[in-house]
Design a protein around this motif. Structure first.
Motif, PDB file in Angstrom:
ATOM      1  N   ARG A 119       0.854  -1.183   0.000  1.00 17.70           N
ATOM      2  CA  ARG A 119       0.000   0.000   0.000  1.00 17.70           C
ATOM      3  C   ARG A 119       0.895   1.238   0.000  1.00 17.70           C
ATOM      4  N   LEU A 120       0.407   2.323  -0.547  1.00 20.24           N
ATOM      5  CA  LEU A 120       1.160   3.571  -0.505  1.00 20.24           C
ATOM      6  C   LEU A 120       1.507   3.914   0.942  1.00 20.24           C
ATOM      7  N   GLU A 121       0.584   3.619   1.852  1.00 16.11           N
ATOM      8  CA  GLU A 121       0.783   3.901   3.270  1.00 16.11           C
ATOM      9  C   GLU A 121       1.952   3.114   3.880  1.00 16.11           C
ATOM     10  N   ASP A 122       2.311   1.992   3.263  1.00 11.80           N
ATOM     11  CA  ASP A 122       3.363   1.151   3.825  1.00 11.80           C
ATOM     12  C   ASP A 122       4.764   1.665   3.545  1.00 11.80           C
ATOM     13  N   GLU A 123       4.880   2.714   2.734  1.00  6.38           N
ATOM     14  CA  GLU A 123       6.197   3.306   2.496  1.00  6.38           C
ATOM     15  C   GLU A 123       6.676   4.096   3.706  1.00  6.38           C
ATOM     16  N   LYS A 124       5.719   4.590   4.511  1.00  5.36           N
ATOM     17  CA  LYS A 124       6.048   5.337   5.734  1.00  5.36           C
ATOM     18  C   LYS A 124       5.071   4.922   6.818  1.00  5.36           C
ATOM     19  N   PHE A 125       5.152   3.651   7.183  1.00  5.92           N
ATOM     20  CA  PHE A 125       4.251   3.117   8.193  1.00  5.92           C
ATOM     21  C   PHE A 125       4.751   3.519   9.582  1.00  5.92           C
ATOM     22  N   ARG A 126       3.854   3.512  10.559  1.00  7.33           N
ATOM     23  CA  ARG A 126       4.247   3.922  11.908  1.00  7.33           C
ATOM     24  C   ARG A 126       3.590   3.023  12.953  1.00  7.33           C
ATOM     25  N   SER A 127       4.158   3.030  14.133  1.00  7.60           N
ATOM     26  CA  SER A 127       3.586   2.350  15.287  1.00  7.60           C
ATOM     27  C   SER A 127       3.232   3.391  16.344  1.00  7.60           C
ATOM     28  N   VAL A 128       2.270   3.039  17.194  1.00  3.79           N
ATOM     29  CA  VAL A 128       1.911   3.918  18.300  1.00  3.79           C
ATOM     30  C   VAL A 128       2.093   3.174  19.620  1.00  3.79           C
ATOM     31  N   PHE A 129       2.460   3.907  20.647  1.00  2.43           N
ATOM     32  CA  PHE A 129       2.520   3.400  22.006  1.00  2.43           C
ATOM     33  C   PHE A 129       1.322   3.979  22.756  1.00  2.43           C
ATOM     34  N   ILE A 130       0.599   3.117  23.460  1.00  2.00           N
ATOM     35  CA  ILE A 130      -0.619   3.548  24.144  1.00  2.00           C
ATOM     36  C   ILE A 130      -0.569   3.204  25.623  1.00  2.00           C
ATOM     37  N   THR A 131      -1.367   3.941  26.419  1.00  5.66           N
ATOM     38  CA  THR A 131      -1.413   3.695  27.854  1.00  5.66           C
ATOM     39  C   THR A 131      -2.681   4.277  28.460  1.00  5.66           C
ATOM     40  N   THR A 132      -2.987   3.858  29.685  1.00  8.20           N
ATOM     41  CA  THR A 132      -4.040   4.482  30.495  1.00  8.20           C
ATOM     42  C   THR A 132      -3.423   5.133  31.731  1.00  8.20           C
ATOM     43  N   ASP A 133      -2.106   5.032  31.843  1.00 11.35           N
ATOM     44  CA  ASP A 133      -1.372   5.512  33.021  1.00 11.35           C
ATOM     45  C   ASP A 133      -0.985   6.978  32.832  1.00 11.35           C
ATOM     46  N   ASP A 134      -1.474   7.852  33.700  1.00  5.32           N
ATOM     47  CA  ASP A 134      -1.180   9.286  33.596  1.00  5.32           C
ATOM     48  C   ASP A 134       0.297   9.598  33.783  1.00  5.32           C
ATOM     49  N   LEU A 269     -11.319  -1.474   2.500  1.00  6.09           N
ATOM     50  CA  LEU A 269     -11.135  -2.618   3.404  1.00  6.09           C
ATOM     51  C   LEU A 269      -9.658  -2.856   3.710  1.00  6.09           C
ATOM     52  N   GLN A 270      -8.803  -2.585   2.731  1.00  9.90           N
ATOM     53  CA  GLN A 270      -7.366  -2.785   2.913  1.00  9.90           C
ATOM     54  C   GLN A 270      -6.682  -1.567   3.533  1.00  9.90           C
ATOM     55  N   LYS A 271      -7.463  -0.534   3.858  1.00 10.37           N
ATOM     56  CA  LYS A 271      -6.914   0.694   4.427  1.00 10.37           C
ATOM     57  C   LYS A 271      -5.815   1.262   3.539  1.00 10.37           C
ATOM     58  N   ALA A 272      -6.106   1.301   2.232  1.00 10.67           N
ATOM     59  CA  ALA A 272      -5.094   1.716   1.255  1.00 10.67           C
ATOM     60  C   ALA A 272      -5.596   2.858   0.388  1.00 10.67           C
ATOM     61  N   THR A 273      -4.729   3.826   0.128  1.00  9.18           N
ATOM     62  CA  THR A 273      -5.020   4.848  -0.872  1.00  9.18           C
ATOM     63  C   THR A 273      -4.916   4.225  -2.255  1.00  9.18           C
ATOM     64  N   LYS A 274      -3.851   3.454  -2.440  1.00  9.35           N
ATOM     65  CA  LYS A 274      -3.626   2.675  -3.650  1.00  9.35           C
ATOM     66  C   LYS A 274      -2.490   1.705  -3.376  1.00  9.35           C
ATOM     67  N   PHE A 275      -2.276   0.753  -4.283  1.00 11.39           N
ATOM     68  CA  PHE A 275      -1.132  -0.159  -4.189  1.00 11.39           C
ATOM     69  C   PHE A 275      -0.042   0.310  -5.141  1.00 11.39           C
ATOM     70  N   VAL A 276       1.209   0.135  -4.726  1.00 17.98           N
ATOM     71  CA  VAL A 276       2.357   0.550  -5.516  1.00 17.98           C
ATOM     72  C   VAL A 276       3.366  -0.598  -5.548  1.00 17.98           C
ATOM     73  N   PRO A 277       4.234  -0.651  -6.573  1.00 19.27           N
ATOM     74  CA  PRO A 277       5.259  -1.706  -6.619  1.00 19.27           C
ATOM     75  C   PRO A 277       6.213  -1.580  -5.437  1.00 19.27           C
ATOM     76  N   THR A 278       6.784  -2.697  -5.024  1.00 16.75           N
ATOM     77  CA  THR A 278       7.805  -2.667  -3.990  1.00 16.75           C
ATOM     78  C   THR A 278       8.930  -3.623  -4.369  1.00 16.75           C
ATOM     79  N   LYS A 279       9.972  -3.665  -3.558  1.00 15.93           N
ATOM     80  CA  LYS A 279      11.124  -4.521  -3.845  1.00 15.93           C
ATOM     81  C   LYS A 279      11.774  -4.942  -2.534  1.00 15.93           C
ATOM     82  N   ALA A 280      12.552  -6.014  -2.601  1.00 11.71           N
ATOM     83  CA  ALA A 280      13.161  -6.574  -1.397  1.00 11.71           C
ATOM     84  C   ALA A 280      14.069  -5.571  -0.690  1.00 11.71           C
TER      85      ALA A 280
END
Length: 297
Positions: A119-134, A269-280
């Motif tokens: 997906r185009l989004e996978d070129e700059k994917f991110r993770s989030v850290f979450i908590t309920t602890d103030d 459904l795939q949460k994608a703007t579009k699909f793009v080619p990728t490489k190893a």
């Protein structure tokens, strides 16, 4: 609720050896099918519930069946290692991998797998850290706390969060009171929301979806750190796939457009703007991070 396991440092060889029996099973209890003429055997890493993966794939499977003239068979697998082993051992033809599982498949097969599209989004994917602890406002505040990752083989739910913690001088193995593996991103959110752990890490796409669907209250469970971008998910096939079939599959993904009804449905459904080619080579940094973290031997 997915059960948790306490952390252990595990080599790729050990992960795949322990999963060898499981790799031949699917969640329904059947064996992964051997190659059948005219059938494209597809699977995905189980980073969400099996029912959700099936729901998301059905329109895409129908679309690929028309594009290739083949019957498309989606087989959910038991865990991330089973997805890797299934493709490498010719029990599957195409798999939706995360960046780390792609690297594992590349290493396991000695380079005999090919990433087709992301997906185009996978070129700059991110993770989030979450908590309920103030009291938790930065990665440094995780010292002495409990935390959940997703699967041990998850790029966005474990490897990259771990690498950014290490870069911040926080060693999950020694600086946290306890860490656990939930097995899936939505299970990590449930663990944090339910008070089983102080914090968790997951991919931003699943987090945004759960918030949009009101399955989590962002006022109660909040994001306190978002990672920089990195390459992540892709659709991968074995290198010995017929080149004509590989091209049909690639062209079908690249042709998806939100201006058409079926394209709009599939891409949403795939949460994608579009699909793009990728490489190893796009995943070299993931491999470096995995080796540096001791997760790939």
């Amino acid at each position: 609720m997915t059960s948790f396991s306490t952390i252990r440092r595990t080599s790729l060889k050990h992960v795949l050896t322990c999963a060898a029996a499981a790799a031949m099973l699917v969640t329904s209890g059947g064996a992964l099918a051997q190659a059948t003429p005219g059938v494209l055997r597809v699977s995905a890493i189980p980073d969400e519930a099996p029912t959700e993966l099936q729901r998301k794939f059905q329109p895409l499977g129908d679309y690929l069946a028309k594009a290739t003239g083949m019957k498309v068979q989606f087989t959910p697998v038991t865990d991330y290692a089973a997805a890797v082993e299934g493709l490498v051992s010719n029990k599957l033809d195409m798999v939706w991998f995360g960046g780390f599982t792609f690297v594992q498949a590349k290493v396991r097969s000695k380079g005999q797998v090919v990433p087709l599209v992301q997906r185009l989004e996978d070129e700059k994917f991110r993770s989030v850290f979450i908590t309920t602890d103030d009291d938790i406002k930065t990665l440094a505040d995780l010292k002495g706390k409990t935390m959940a990752f997703g699967s041990e083989s998850s790029t966005s739910g474990h490897l990259m969060p771990r690498s950014y913690m290490l870069a911040a001088k926080i060693n999950p193995d020694t600086d946290l009171r306890r860490i656990a593996y939930s097995g899936a991103h939505d299970a990590t959110v449930a663990a944090v929301a339910g008070g089983k752990v102080d914090a968790g890490a997951l991919n931003i796409s699943i987090w945004d979806k759960l918030v949009a669907e009101k399955k989590v209250d962002p006022a109660a469970v909040r994001v306190f750190y978002t990672t920089p971008g990195y390459y992540d998910y892709n659709w991968t096939v074995r290198a010995d796939m017929n080149p004509a079939l590989r091209k049909k599959i690639t062209d079908a993904f690249l042709a998806l457009d939100k201006s058409t009804p079926h394209g709009k449905t599939i891409l949403e459904l795939q949460k994608a703007t579009k699909f793009v080619p990728t490489k190893a080579e796009n995943y070299d940094a993931i491999e470096t991070a995995a080796r540096s973290a001791g997760l790939l031997k």
